[in-house]
Design a protein around this motif. Sequence first.
Motif, PDB file in Angstrom:
ATOM      1  N   ARG A 129       2.177   3.715   3.860  1.00  8.30           N
ATOM      2  CA  ARG A 129       3.228   2.941   3.198  1.00  8.30           C
ATOM      3  C   ARG A 129       3.158   3.208   1.709  1.00  8.30           C
ATOM      4  O   ARG A 129       2.105   3.075   1.094  1.00  8.30           O
ATOM      5  CB  ARG A 129       3.009   1.447   3.463  1.00  8.30           C
ATOM      6  CG  ARG A 129       3.818   0.557   2.554  1.00  8.30           C
ATOM      7  CD  ARG A 129       3.425  -0.901   2.705  1.00  8.30           C
ATOM      8  NE  ARG A 129       3.974  -1.683   1.629  1.00  8.30           N
ATOM      9  CZ  ARG A 129       3.252  -2.402   0.773  1.00  8.30           C
ATOM     10  NH1 ARG A 129       1.943  -2.463   0.878  1.00  8.30           N
ATOM     11  NH2 ARG A 129       3.847  -3.084  -0.188  1.00  8.30           N
ATOM     12  N   PRO A 180      -1.800  -6.128  -6.528  1.00  4.53           N
ATOM     13  CA  PRO A 180      -1.697  -7.521  -6.081  1.00  4.53           C
ATOM     14  C   PRO A 180      -3.020  -8.290  -6.175  1.00  4.53           C
ATOM     15  O   PRO A 180      -3.042  -9.488  -5.950  1.00  4.53           O
ATOM     16  CB  PRO A 180      -1.258  -7.391  -4.615  1.00  4.53           C
ATOM     17  CG  PRO A 180      -1.668  -6.039  -4.188  1.00  4.53           C
ATOM     18  CD  PRO A 180      -1.744  -5.172  -5.408  1.00  4.53           C
ATOM     19  N   LEU A 232       6.850  -3.462   4.026  1.00  6.54           N
ATOM     20  CA  LEU A 232       6.515  -4.851   3.688  1.00  6.54           C
ATOM     21  C   LEU A 232       7.393  -5.389   2.564  1.00  6.54           C
ATOM     22  O   LEU A 232       7.554  -6.587   2.413  1.00  6.54           O
ATOM     23  CB  LEU A 232       5.044  -4.957   3.270  1.00  6.54           C
ATOM     24  CG  LEU A 232       3.996  -4.529   4.317  1.00  6.54           C
ATOM     25  CD1 LEU A 232       2.588  -4.596   3.713  1.00  6.54           C
ATOM     26  CD2 LEU A 232       4.074  -5.420   5.556  1.00  6.54           C
ATOM     27  N   ASN A 233       7.929  -4.497   1.744  1.00  8.16           N
ATOM     28  CA  ASN A 233       8.756  -4.899   0.612  1.00  8.16           C
ATOM     29  C   ASN A 233       9.987  -3.999   0.543  1.00  8.16           C
ATOM     30  O   ASN A 233       9.958  -2.874   1.052  1.00  8.16           O
ATOM     31  CB  ASN A 233       7.956  -4.766  -0.696  1.00  8.16           C
ATOM     32  CG  ASN A 233       7.314  -6.083  -1.127  1.00  8.16           C
ATOM     33  OD1 ASN A 233       7.763  -7.167  -0.749  1.00  8.16           O
ATOM     34  ND2 ASN A 233       6.269  -5.986  -1.926  1.00  8.16           N
ATOM     35  N   GLY A 273      -6.246  -2.657  -6.217  1.00  8.22           N
ATOM     36  CA  GLY A 273      -5.072  -3.016  -5.431  1.00  8.22           C
ATOM     37  C   GLY A 273      -5.306  -3.233  -3.953  1.00  8.22           C
ATOM     38  O   GLY A 273      -4.586  -3.973  -3.306  1.00  8.22           O
ATOM     39  N   GLY A 274      -6.266  -2.518  -3.370  1.00  3.33           N
ATOM     40  CA  GLY A 274      -6.531  -2.689  -1.945  1.00  3.33           C
ATOM     41  C   GLY A 274      -5.469  -2.087  -1.040  1.00  3.33           C
ATOM     42  O   GLY A 274      -5.353  -2.473   0.123  1.00  3.33           O
ATOM     43  N   TYR A 275      -4.686  -1.125  -1.550  1.00  2.00           N
ATOM     44  CA  TYR A 275      -3.681  -0.474  -0.694  1.00  2.00           C
ATOM     45  C   TYR A 275      -4.369   0.484   0.291  1.00  2.00           C
ATOM     46  O   TYR A 275      -5.338   1.162  -0.068  1.00  2.00           O
ATOM     47  CB  TYR A 275      -2.684   0.335  -1.535  1.00  2.00           C
ATOM     48  CG  TYR A 275      -1.702  -0.510  -2.297  1.00  2.00           C
ATOM     49  CD1 TYR A 275      -0.503  -0.918  -1.716  1.00  2.00           C
ATOM     50  CD2 TYR A 275      -1.967  -0.914  -3.601  1.00  2.00           C
ATOM     51  CE1 TYR A 275       0.407  -1.697  -2.420  1.00  2.00           C
ATOM     52  CE2 TYR A 275      -1.064  -1.698  -4.309  1.00  2.00           C
ATOM     53  CZ  TYR A 275       0.121  -2.084  -3.713  1.00  2.00           C
ATOM     54  OH  TYR A 275       1.014  -2.852  -4.407  1.00  2.00           O
ATOM     55  N   PHE A 316       7.157   0.896  -4.172  1.00  2.00           N
ATOM     56  CA  PHE A 316       7.960   1.371  -5.311  1.00  2.00           C
ATOM     57  C   PHE A 316       8.344   2.845  -5.108  1.00  2.00           C
ATOM     58  O   PHE A 316       8.242   3.670  -6.030  1.00  2.00           O
ATOM     59  CB  PHE A 316       7.211   1.174  -6.633  1.00  2.00           C
ATOM     60  CG  PHE A 316       6.728  -0.236  -6.835  1.00  2.00           C
ATOM     61  CD1 PHE A 316       7.626  -1.288  -6.936  1.00  2.00           C
ATOM     62  CD2 PHE A 316       5.371  -0.537  -6.905  1.00  2.00           C
ATOM     63  CE1 PHE A 316       7.199  -2.602  -7.109  1.00  2.00           C
ATOM     64  CE2 PHE A 316       4.928  -1.841  -7.069  1.00  2.00           C
ATOM     65  CZ  PHE A 316       5.846  -2.876  -7.171  1.00  2.00           C
ATOM     66  N   ASN A 353       2.409  -4.244 -12.634  1.00  2.23           N
ATOM     67  CA  ASN A 353       2.909  -4.967 -11.453  1.00  2.23           C
ATOM     68  C   ASN A 353       2.489  -4.423 -10.092  1.00  2.23           C
ATOM     69  O   ASN A 353       2.866  -4.986  -9.070  1.00  2.23           O
ATOM     70  CB  ASN A 353       4.441  -5.004 -11.493  1.00  2.23           C
ATOM     71  CG  ASN A 353       4.954  -5.859 -12.626  1.00  2.23           C
ATOM     72  OD1 ASN A 353       4.359  -6.892 -12.942  1.00  2.23           O
ATOM     73  ND2 ASN A 353       6.034  -5.444 -13.258  1.00  2.23           N
ATOM     74  N   SER A 354       1.736  -3.322 -10.045  1.00  6.01           N
ATOM     75  CA  SER A 354       1.478  -2.739  -8.727  1.00  6.01           C
ATOM     76  C   SER A 354       0.202  -3.256  -8.072  1.00  6.01           C
ATOM     77  O   SER A 354      -0.039  -3.004  -6.907  1.00  6.01           O
ATOM     78  CB  SER A 354       1.418  -1.207  -8.835  1.00  6.01           C
ATOM     79  OG  SER A 354       0.354  -0.804  -9.674  1.00  6.01           O
ATOM     80  N   ILE A 368       7.411  -8.820  -5.098  1.00  7.12           N
ATOM     81  CA  ILE A 368       6.016  -9.170  -5.389  1.00  7.12           C
ATOM     82  C   ILE A 368       5.106  -8.213  -4.620  1.00  7.12           C
ATOM     83  O   ILE A 368       5.162  -8.150  -3.390  1.00  7.12           O
ATOM     84  CB  ILE A 368       5.746 -10.637  -5.007  1.00  7.12           C
ATOM     85  CG1 ILE A 368       6.602 -11.563  -5.891  1.00  7.12           C
ATOM     86  CG2 ILE A 368       4.267 -10.972  -5.144  1.00  7.12           C
ATOM     87  CD1 ILE A 368       6.627 -13.008  -5.463  1.00  7.12           C
ATOM     88  N   ALA A 369       4.289  -7.455  -5.374  1.00 10.22           N
ATOM     89  CA  ALA A 369       3.407  -6.461  -4.739  1.00 10.22           C
ATOM     90  C   ALA A 369       2.490  -7.157  -3.741  1.00 10.22           C
ATOM     91  O   ALA A 369       1.987  -8.245  -3.992  1.00 10.22           O
ATOM     92  CB  ALA A 369       2.568  -5.748  -5.806  1.00 10.22           C
ATOM     93  N   THR A 370       2.299  -6.506  -2.603  1.00  7.49           N
ATOM     94  CA  THR A 370       1.441  -7.106  -1.584  1.00  7.49           C
ATOM     95  C   THR A 370       0.779  -6.034  -0.737  1.00  7.49           C
ATOM     96  O   THR A 370       1.278  -4.904  -0.642  1.00  7.49           O
ATOM     97  CB  THR A 370       2.247  -8.050  -0.659  1.00  7.49           C
ATOM     98  OG1 THR A 370       1.342  -8.698   0.239  1.00  7.49           O
ATOM     99  CG2 THR A 370       3.277  -7.274   0.154  1.00  7.49           C
ATOM    100  N   THR A 371      -0.348  -6.394  -0.140  1.00  6.16           N
ATOM    101  CA  THR A 371      -0.964  -5.537   0.872  1.00  6.16           C
ATOM    102  C   THR A 371      -1.124  -6.315   2.172  1.00  6.16           C
ATOM    103  O   THR A 371      -1.746  -5.824   3.109  1.00  6.16           O
ATOM    104  CB  THR A 371      -2.350  -5.032   0.409  1.00  6.16           C
ATOM    105  OG1 THR A 371      -3.153  -6.163   0.073  1.00  6.16           O
ATOM    106  CG2 THR A 371      -2.245  -4.131  -0.799  1.00  6.16           C
ATOM    107  N   GLU A 372      -0.582  -7.503   2.220  1.00  6.39           N
ATOM    108  CA  GLU A 372      -0.718  -8.312   3.439  1.00  6.39           C
ATOM    109  C   GLU A 372       0.112  -7.715   4.561  1.00  6.39           C
ATOM    110  O   GLU A 372       1.317  -7.517   4.409  1.00  6.39           O
ATOM    111  CB  GLU A 372      -0.256  -9.753   3.167  1.00  6.39           C
ATOM    112  CG  GLU A 372      -1.354 -10.604   2.554  1.00  6.39           C
ATOM    113  CD  GLU A 372      -0.844 -11.974   2.143  1.00  6.39           C
ATOM    114  OE1 GLU A 372      -0.082 -12.581   2.906  1.00  6.39           O
ATOM    115  OE2 GLU A 372      -1.205 -12.405   1.027  1.00  6.39           O
ATOM    116  N   GLY A 373      -0.539  -7.424   5.673  1.00 10.51           N
ATOM    117  CA  GLY A 373       0.170  -6.846   6.809  1.00 10.51           C
ATOM    118  C   GLY A 373       0.003  -5.344   6.919  1.00 10.51           C
ATOM    119  O   GLY A 373       0.584  -4.710   7.794  1.00 10.51           O
ATOM    120  N   GLN A 374      -0.790  -4.755   6.032  1.00 11.88           N
ATOM    121  CA  GLN A 374      -1.001  -3.308   6.123  1.00 11.88           C
ATOM    122  C   GLN A 374      -2.162  -3.026   7.082  1.00 11.88           C
ATOM    123  O   GLN A 374      -3.011  -3.876   7.321  1.00 11.88           O
ATOM    124  CB  GLN A 374      -1.280  -2.732   4.742  1.00 11.88           C
ATOM    125  CG  GLN A 374      -2.635  -3.137   4.194  1.00 11.88           C
ATOM    126  CD  GLN A 374      -2.983  -2.439   2.888  1.00 11.88           C
ATOM    127  OE1 GLN A 374      -2.159  -1.764   2.302  1.00 11.88           O
ATOM    128  NE2 GLN A 374      -4.226  -2.610   2.432  1.00 11.88           N
TER     129      GLN A 374
END
Lengths: 232, 389
Positions: free
Chosen positions: B144, B109, B23-24, B133-135, B147, B106-107, A221-227
């Motif tokens: 980071r 969140p 994180l993943n 996305g907020g990356y 994928f 899917n990228s 599950i794509a996430t940005t929590e913790g970045q």
Amino acid sequence: MTSTSGDKSSTNQPEASEVERWASLIGGGAMVLMGLRQGSLRGALTALAGGGLVYQGATKQSTIQKAQEAIGLNQPIKVEKTVTINKSAEELYRFWHDFENLPTFMKHLKSVKVYDEKRSHWIANAPLDNTVEWDADILEDRENEFISWASVEGADVDNSGFVRFKKAPGDRGTEVKVVLEYNPPGGALAATVAKLFGEEPEQQIGDELRRFKMLMEAGEIATTEGQPSGRK
Amino acid sequence: MKAVCWNGANDVRVQSVPDPTILNPRDAIIKITSTAICGSDLHIYGGYIPTVQQGDIIGHEFMGEVVEVGKGVNNLKIGDRVVVPSTIGCGNCNYCQRDMWSLCDNSNPKGWIQEKLFGNITSAIYGYSHMLGGYAGAQAEYIRVPFADVGVVKVPPDLPDEMLLFISDAIPTGYMGAELCDIQPGDTVAVWGCGAVGQFAMISAYMMGAEKVIGIDRFPERLEMAKKFAKAEVINYEEVNAGEALKEMTGGRGPDACIDAVGLEAHGVGLEDFYDQTKQKLRLETDRPHVLREMMVACRKGGTLSIMGVYGGFVDKIPLGAAFNKGLTFRMGQMHGQKYMHSLLQMILDGKLDPSFVVTHQLPLEQAPHAYHIFQQKKDNCIKVVLKP
């Protein structure tokens, strides 16, 4: 409710035919539709699974509901959402059917414990570190197509829902439709439960279905929590 | 680590932030060796992209060295030198599998923000607002990469960064801009904007068989670059009327295809430019569509508009009558980097393309605020800045 309508006089033909298609899939025809339209998903699903007293079941419940709504009590939270997932119906059905998998993508659920083929125990996260719990029974289960469930008597929150898996056209995968209904109880719990899905239940269910899709397609599950960020 | 953080319109700062972590399972951590400021970063810098938040690390064009991989990444190892596409694709959804990576399901969140505004969700982009996305972005020492097992391109050690960096974003953007034009032999292609993307769009248009390429800009140093490296004919729209000049250069027909390599902060001349600038400042329109309007009127009948400059929201006073009656085709979108990067790398390795000519400034990461300033104000003949963390 955003789409399903059983009104045959509706001018929206494609919608009506869509309704007929999955109504016949469910097997109960007009009764589920009536239930959905009049605000009693649970009644309709139960009646269908039971196979009898359908009309009465659906209408009676909705009458009570309407009376409750009229005096401002127990507004049901009802949401429906559809997403297309690039996987086979078999694979998606199998994952969903093990209800213990649901909390991995449904953030409002804390845990689900499956007792047997039919019954399971659900714990949902409520605001302020509260939880609400209930037992639920599977009402109807058609392999790779449809699962409906409802809470049993004495639940903290009376709720019901179904998920339907339908092959998408071409090679687009499977259309997954979820309909959920929660009837908040009266009394002290009401305010807590009313916020189970936050301010925008449609968005929350949408997010949960998107996470289901991410998990099934991308394996995570794509996430940005913790970045990192430069926020103080 | 040090990172470039957005702190409000025209205010970026180099701050100390925590290092990124895995994180993943499909994540990798990249130590950045080179990262560029893209023209579209100026839209963020200027405060025109909604849902950018104070403290966000920005930047999306980068390359570096793998320093950590998640347990789901089997094709990268520590020490690999890589270029990473600016748009993030999962590789598994229907869109990625059809090579439309910037439409990945899917990228992102935070897709619900986009779904409300656009009706659907598109891929995330590093450091390009929470709607996308907020990356955390790439103008930092480390990043980071989600994928990381798909899309990331391994590159050989013997070429300098400046030869390879731009396959992350600017080259595939320009290349896709030309590809969308469906260029036929004998075609004339006009390109608005002679920054890095415009330069690569012009070079790509020739590669795809265009007979004549015309570059339009207002800065002499960019027009010089277009003449020298992209072999383009040029129009300075502050000196001549671009529409009339284009007619004159195409036998009265208009260009067969028009590429927008400018986007939402387009400049025009006279009253129309004043109108857009005012409306945008008053937040009555989000994007200045000057180039779009000009392309719709200038293009030949039945021609194609290819839009690669970034648009974010709503535009005003679009001459749709012209586009409709002239039967124009509109094609656009964020670039599908993963589709193009391998073949573009091969062109560079084969000596058919040397993109390093666009670099006008190389600066340490600490000088990012200065770099943004000179790039935005077009001072010191600045066309492309590469930051070195």
